[in-house]
Design a protein around this motif. Structure first.
Motif, PDB file in Angstrom:
ATOM      1  N   LEU A 115      -6.927  -7.228 -12.000  1.00  0.00           N
ATOM      2  CA  LEU A 115      -6.010  -7.304 -13.136  1.00  0.00           C
ATOM      3  C   LEU A 115      -5.082  -6.096 -13.230  1.00  0.00           C
ATOM      4  CD1 LEU A 115      -8.515  -8.647 -15.837  1.00  0.00           C
ATOM      5  CD2 LEU A 115      -7.000  -9.946 -14.326  1.00  0.00           C
ATOM      6  N   VAL A 116      -5.227  -5.135 -12.308  1.00  0.00           N
ATOM      7  CA  VAL A 116      -4.387  -3.938 -12.308  1.00  0.00           C
ATOM      8  C   VAL A 116      -3.084  -4.266 -11.588  1.00  0.00           C
ATOM      9  CG1 VAL A 116      -4.203  -1.523 -11.615  1.00  0.00           C
ATOM     10  CG2 VAL A 116      -6.442  -2.468 -12.238  1.00  0.00           C
ATOM     11  N   ARG A 117      -1.949  -3.964 -12.207  1.00  0.00           N
ATOM     12  CA  ARG A 117      -0.645  -4.224 -11.585  1.00  0.00           C
ATOM     13  C   ARG A 117      -0.449  -3.330 -10.368  1.00  0.00           C
ATOM     14  NH1 ARG A 117       4.290  -3.627 -14.667  1.00  0.00           N
ATOM     15  NH2 ARG A 117       5.101  -4.767 -12.905  1.00  0.00           N
ATOM     16  N   ASP A 118       0.088  -3.912  -9.306  1.00  0.00           N
ATOM     17  CA  ASP A 118       0.411  -3.165  -8.097  1.00  0.00           C
ATOM     18  C   ASP A 118       1.778  -2.523  -8.299  1.00  0.00           C
ATOM     19  OD1 ASP A 118       0.866  -2.137  -5.595  1.00  0.00           O
ATOM     20  OD2 ASP A 118       0.803  -4.046  -4.550  1.00  0.00           O
ATOM     21  N   THR A 119       1.806  -1.197  -8.467  1.00  0.00           N
ATOM     22  CA  THR A 119       3.058  -0.484  -8.695  1.00  0.00           C
ATOM     23  C   THR A 119       3.423   0.426  -7.522  1.00  0.00           C
ATOM     24  OG1 THR A 119       1.882   1.274  -9.858  1.00  0.00           O
ATOM     25  CG2 THR A 119       2.782  -0.520 -11.206  1.00  0.00           C
ATOM     26  N   THR A 120       2.662   0.346  -6.435  1.00  0.00           N
ATOM     27  CA  THR A 120       2.915   1.183  -5.270  1.00  0.00           C
ATOM     28  C   THR A 120       3.679   0.378  -4.221  1.00  0.00           C
ATOM     29  OG1 THR A 120       0.862   2.368  -5.683  1.00  0.00           O
ATOM     30  CG2 THR A 120       1.851   2.626  -3.502  1.00  0.00           C
ATOM     31  N   ALA A 121       4.840   0.871  -3.851  1.00  0.00           N
ATOM     32  CA  ALA A 121       5.652   0.184  -2.848  1.00  0.00           C
ATOM     33  C   ALA A 121       5.053   0.387  -1.454  1.00  0.00           C
ATOM     34  CB  ALA A 121       7.071   0.731  -2.882  1.00  0.00           C
ATOM     35  N   PRO A 122       5.217  -0.597  -0.571  1.00  0.00           N
ATOM     36  CA  PRO A 122       4.756  -0.432   0.811  1.00  0.00           C
ATOM     37  C   PRO A 122       5.558   0.687   1.494  1.00  0.00           C
ATOM     38  CG  PRO A 122       5.585  -2.666   0.429  1.00  0.00           C
ATOM     39  CD  PRO A 122       5.809  -1.887  -0.808  1.00  0.00           C
ATOM     40  N   VAL A 123       4.919   1.381   2.440  1.00  0.00           N
ATOM     41  CA  VAL A 123       5.546   2.479   3.164  1.00  0.00           C
ATOM     42  C   VAL A 123       5.591   2.120   4.639  1.00  0.00           C
ATOM     43  CG1 VAL A 123       5.325   4.921   3.789  1.00  0.00           C
ATOM     44  CG2 VAL A 123       4.710   4.160   1.480  1.00  0.00           C
ATOM     45  N   LEU A 124       6.750   2.354   5.270  1.00  0.00           N
ATOM     46  CA  LEU A 124       6.887   2.079   6.698  1.00  0.00           C
ATOM     47  C   LEU A 124       5.966   3.009   7.480  1.00  0.00           C
ATOM     48  CD1 LEU A 124       8.333   0.546   8.987  1.00  0.00           C
ATOM     49  CD2 LEU A 124      10.058   2.372   8.973  1.00  0.00           C
ATOM     50  N   GLY A 125       5.057   2.413   8.237  1.00  0.00           N
ATOM     51  CA  GLY A 125       4.107   3.194   9.030  1.00  0.00           C
ATOM     52  C   GLY A 125       4.594   3.411  10.450  1.00  0.00           C
ATOM     53  N   SER A 126       5.187   2.383  11.067  1.00  0.00           N
ATOM     54  CA  SER A 126       5.683   2.507  12.438  1.00  0.00           C
ATOM     55  C   SER A 126       6.694   1.407  12.731  1.00  0.00           C
ATOM     56  CB  SER A 126       4.528   2.420  13.435  1.00  0.00           C
ATOM     57  OG  SER A 126       3.938   1.132  13.407  1.00  0.00           O
ATOM     58  N   ALA A 127       7.486   1.659  13.772  1.00  0.00           N
ATOM     59  CA  ALA A 127       8.446   0.676  14.260  1.00  0.00           C
ATOM     60  C   ALA A 127       8.353   0.686  15.788  1.00  0.00           C
ATOM     61  CB  ALA A 127       9.853   1.021  13.803  1.00  0.00           C
ATOM     62  N   THR A 128       8.176  -0.485  16.377  1.00  0.00           N
ATOM     63  CA  THR A 128       8.079  -0.583  17.834  1.00  0.00           C
ATOM     64  C   THR A 128       9.005  -1.696  18.321  1.00  0.00           C
ATOM     65  OG1 THR A 128       6.197  -2.088  17.654  1.00  0.00           O
ATOM     66  CG2 THR A 128       5.690   0.238  17.934  1.00  0.00           C
TER      67      THR A 128
END
Length: 154
Positions: A107-120
């Motif tokens: 029930l906790v709102r997700d307020t954390t944006a995804p972070v780019l970890g890698s690009a291949t």
């Protein structure tokens, strides 16, 4: 008739199990915290610090060792103790069944944006890998025009 688990929800450090039963839950036969196992794939471990049974509302409240993040996916297992030991039961003494890897509604709102970890790059395919406590949204796609790809000297 034994109590049946109807739902499991979590909000911060409180995980609430709601049971269905014709009678109240037995507040005098509370299960030990060790009877529960909480898992969260890829995140910090969680344990149950305290178990509180509310008979009339037919709920078992588990106080967790840490706060749960918005969007974090939890699973819960309960191992019913041996006959005669304290466990989840109704006022008539009927023991609730064990369960394994039950999904818990967060029930906790997700307020954390995804972070780019890698690009291949592999041939014509560019793969972007993101870190996040939840899965990326598979319904809303980003337009190709939102990306700019360049190569030095080419």
């Amino acid at each position: 008739t034994a109590p049946v688990l109807a739902s499991a929800t979590v909000n911060s450090r409180l995980l609430v199990l709601t049971y269905t039963d014709v009678g109240d839950l037995n507040v005098g036969k509370t299960a030990a915290a060790s009877a529960f196992a909480v898992s969260s794939a890829g995140n910090e471990a969680i344990s149950v610090n305290q178990v509180i049974v509310s008979g009339q509302t037919k709920t078992v409240n588990l106080i967790l060792s840490r706060e749960v993040a918005g969007g974090e996916m939890l699973q819960l297992s309960y191992t019913r103790p041996a006959t005669g030991e304290n466990g989840i039961q109704d006022a008539a003494g009927n023991d609730a069944a064990s369960f394994t890897d039950r999904a818990v509604r967060n029930l906790v709102r997700d307020t954390t944006a995804p972070v780019l970890g890698s690009a291949t790059v592999n041939g014509l395919q560019l793969v972007l890998t993101y870190t996040d406590v939840t899965d990326l949204n598979e319904v809303n796609f980003v337009a190709a025009s939102a990306f700019a790809v360049s190569s030095a000297g080419n």
